[in-house]
Design an enzyme around this catalytic site. Structure first.
Site, PDB file in Angstrom:
ATOM      1  N   SER A 166     -21.093  52.867 -83.129  1.00 62.34           N
ATOM      2  CA  SER A 166     -21.088  53.419 -81.785  1.00 62.34           C
ATOM      3  C   SER A 166     -19.670  53.802 -81.356  1.00 62.34           C
ATOM      4  O   SER A 166     -19.016  54.586 -82.031  1.00 62.34           O
ATOM      5  CB  SER A 166     -21.721  52.405 -80.820  1.00 62.34           C
ATOM      6  OG  SER A 166     -22.069  53.001 -79.605  1.00 62.34           O
TER       7      SER A 166
ATOM      8  N   ASP B  48     -28.307  54.702 -81.768  1.00 61.52           N
ATOM      9  CA  ASP B  48     -27.103  53.874 -81.835  1.00 61.52           C
ATOM     10  C   ASP B  48     -27.154  52.868 -82.981  1.00 61.52           C
ATOM     11  O   ASP B  48     -28.117  52.111 -83.126  1.00 61.52           O
ATOM     12  CB  ASP B  48     -26.960  53.136 -80.505  1.00 61.52           C
ATOM     13  CG  ASP B  48     -25.568  52.566 -80.292  1.00 61.52           C
ATOM     14  OD1 ASP B  48     -25.090  51.819 -81.164  1.00 61.52           O
ATOM     15  OD2 ASP B  48     -24.949  52.879 -79.251  1.00 61.52           O
TER      16      ASP B  48
END
Length: 295
Positions: A38, A185
């Site tokens: 991320s 993510d």
């Protein structure tokens, strides 16, 4: 001393990484390979493209996170339509501006695909919801999707890893079949991939140091859940926490810089400059304290 570094996810809290990097430089640590999930993948990507600390600080300081909020045009005219996009597109923002920003920053260093950096020097974690598995880019591209890693755009990999569920719309990868994989993510399955440079029956060439944007794994604040969105975020946070507790053993904690950050929302893209500064200072302070007794 040369080291490899792994950066956790953490959204806007990742300004603390700048402070951690300041401390590493002060303590004469030279970074070789990098990996991240991320927001940590964004920092890792810039480092892999040979951004110096000074350049990285300048880039981050000039960053206006609000510019990355790119809702579909229709939702600007009809605000209630955001629920339509949230349901059918699985996100409120497209994330195209974020990917464009990453692409342009890497292009300044003439880095576009994984062919443009040293082999093995950047690893990005994503979550493939369609296949139900964690994927490391570029390592797994050929095996999982039949894609040649050298031709895969790094900015795309990082944007995929930073696709916070229901905030940014998921990206897609066309694999070995006609069906596309939905990617979100990387933190969903591994928010802190400290394991990523480990190989069975092999010793690491260099020490691996991790930077995690949270306090001790065993001490977490209770979540306030008042609506469905709060519950979704709490579920995501719980899944990330569970994975970290499972894989970050006591020995791994000895190589982990914990930077406890409270009262800063992961997706607060309107974060103020004084908060950014305090995050950087906190990152530097905690890293300095950690390095006094490491390795």
């Amino acid at each position: 001393m040369k080291i490899d570094v792994v950066f956790s996810g953490g959204g806007v809290k990742s300004f603390a990484f700048i402070g951690a990097l300041r401390s590493m430089k002060t303590n004469n640590l030279e970074i070789e390979r990098v990996a991240g999930t991320s927001a940590g993948a964004i920092v890792a990507g810039l480092l892999a493209a040979n951004y110096s600390l000074t350049e990285l600080e300048e880039t981050i300081n000039n960053l206006n996170l609000h510019d990355f909020l790119d809702p579909p045009a229709l939702s600007k005219l009809f605000p209630l339509s955001k629920w339509f996009y949230l349901y059918y597109k699985m996100g409120m923002y497209k994330g195209d501006l974020l990917e464009e920003w990453i692409y342009n920053r890497l292009a300044e260093k003439k880095v576009y695909t994984f062919r443009d950096i040293k082999p093995g020097y950047l690893k990005v974690v994503i979550s493939d919801l369609s296949l139900g598995k964690l994927v490391v880019i570029p390592d797994d591209l050929e095996r999982v999707y039949g894609i040649t890693p050298d031709h895969f755009v790094i900015a795309r990999a990082i944007r995929m890893s930073a696709g916070y569920p229901y905030f940014f719309m998921p990206k897609e990868i066309l694999g070995k079949t006609a069906k596309k994989s939905i990617i979100v993510d990387g933190g969903l399955l591994s928010n802190y991939p400290l394991w990523i440079f480990n190989k069975p029956n092999e010793r690491n060439l260099r020490p691996v140091l991790g930077v995690k944007l949270s306090g001790d794994l065993k001490n977490t604040d209770p979540k306030k859940i008042k609506n469905a969105m709060d519950m979704t975020q709490a579920m995501f946070t719980t899944m990330k926490q569970a994975h970290d507790v499972r894989y970050v053993s006591t020995s791994h904690q000895k190589n982990t810089i914990f930077i406890p950050i409270k009262h800063v929302d992961t997706t607060n893209f309107k974060i103020e400059d004084n908060v950014k500064k305090s995050l950087i200072e906190l990152g530097e302070k905690n890293t300095n304290e950690f390095l006094t007794s490491w390795p």
